[in-house]
Design an enzyme around this catalytic site. Structure first.
Site, mmCIF file in Angstrom:
data_model
loop_
_atom_site.group_PDB
_atom_site.id
_atom_site.type_symbol
_atom_site.label_atom_id
_atom_site.label_comp_id
_atom_site.label_asym_id
_atom_site.label_seq_id
_atom_site.Cartn_x
_atom_site.Cartn_y
_atom_site.Cartn_z
ATOM 1 N N ARG A 56 -17.413 9.441 -31.851
ATOM 2 C CA ARG A 56 -16.920 10.812 -31.722
ATOM 3 C C ARG A 56 -16.997 11.348 -30.287
ATOM 4 N NH1 ARG A 56 -16.121 13.707 -36.006
ATOM 5 N NH2 ARG A 56 -17.660 12.716 -37.316
ATOM 6 N N HIS B 184 -6.416 27.888 -39.948
ATOM 7 C CA HIS B 184 -6.854 27.325 -41.234
ATOM 8 C C HIS B 184 -6.070 28.020 -42.345
ATOM 9 C CE1 HIS B 184 -9.622 25.321 -43.968
ATOM 10 N NE2 HIS B 184 -9.623 26.433 -44.678
HETATM 11 C C1 GRF Z 1 -1.556 23.845 -41.513
HETATM 12 O O1 GRF Z 1 -1.549 24.314 -42.827
HETATM 13 C C2 GRF Z 1 -2.821 24.241 -40.802
HETATM 14 O O2 GRF Z 1 -3.317 25.487 -41.186
HETATM 15 C C3 GRF Z 1 -3.776 23.164 -41.261
HETATM 16 O O3 GRF Z 1 -3.008 21.995 -41.264
HETATM 17 C C4 GRF Z 1 -1.627 22.315 -41.464
HETATM 18 C C5 GRF Z 1 -0.885 21.752 -40.299
HETATM 19 O O4 GRF Z 1 0.496 21.857 -40.464
HETATM 20 N N1 GRF Z 1 -4.944 23.129 -40.427
HETATM 21 P P1 GRF Z 1 1.476 21.597 -39.244
HETATM 22 O O5 GRF Z 1 1.154 20.203 -38.702
HETATM 23 O O6 GRF Z 1 1.252 22.657 -38.221
HETATM 24 O O7 GRF Z 1 2.853 21.636 -39.828
#
Ligand code: GRF
Length: 201
Positions: free
Chosen positions: A65, A109
């Site tokens: 990591r 999120h």
């Molecule tokens: C979104 O729903 C974001 O909130 C989550 O992962 C998804 C990513 O979608 N963390 P994208 O790659 O931006 O279309």
């Protein structure tokens, strides 16, 4: 001078696209100068290329990591990045990396945090039977999905929702929220102070 911003992705990059489109407006305070994906096949890489934004793959495969995070950190510094936006970036960072960027790294999120952290968020929401969901942009802290909240938007959860219908509704809200939150941070209108966000007009 617009704030030099990087977007970290792992997948399709629809939030990246929303940020690219927002940043195309001359009065937007941030400029997307770098996209980093840990996945070589991420759809978002093509979106970056189509917009003429330098895109880099930093694979996490086989790396501890800390070593992976050091490679990300080096790429961000090389491009003189000031703000980092995580948008569907599916790796958990080391504490040292988050501390280094704290106050300058934000994440989106797809739930109303602090509820429904982690993965399979829409499954969790539907299983809980809540009537409202939404999305959150927050400053990142070492704990997952736990940082102080910059902005949220909510959407209804409908009785016949599936993961697909709910995630599509939330995603539409995400695409509006993320540019709004990045604007607030880039203009210094939302600042992390200790454990809190300080807002000013
Ligand atoms: C979104 O729903 C974001 O909130 C989550 O992962 C998804 C990513 O979608 N963390 P994208 O790659 O931006 O279309």
């Amino acid at each position: 001078m617009r704030v030099r911003t990087a977007v970290l992705i792992s997948g399709r990059g629809s939030n990246l696209q929303a940020l690219i489109e927002a940043a195309a407006a001359p009065d937007f305070p941030a400029e997307i100068v770098l996209v980093i994906s840990n996945m070589p096949g991420a759809g978002g890489l093509e979106k970056a290329q189509a917009a003429g934004i330098p895109a880099k793959v930093v694979s996490h495969k086989g790396l501890p990591r800390e070593v992976f995070d050091d490679a990300i950190d080096a790429a961000l510094r090389e491009a003189n990045v000031q703000i980092v936006c995580e948008a569907g970036f599916m790796r958990i960072h080391s504490e040292a990396f988050v501390r280094k960027w704290q106050g300058r790294i934000i994440n989106i999120h797809p739930s109303l945090l602090p509820d429904f952290k982690g993965t399979h968020v829409h499954e969790q929401v539907l299983a809980a039977g809540v009537k409202t969901s939404g999305c959150t942009v927050h400053f990142m802290v070492p704990d997952l999905d736990a940082g102080p909240i910059i902005a949220q938007d909510n959407v209804p959860v409908l009785p016949d929702d599936t993961v697909d219908t709910l995630s599509a509704r939330v995603l539409e809200a995400e695409h509006k929220l993320y540019p709004k939150a990045l604007r607030m941070v880039a203009e210094g209108k939302a600042k992390l102070l200790g454990e809190r966000v300080i807002f000013r007009d």
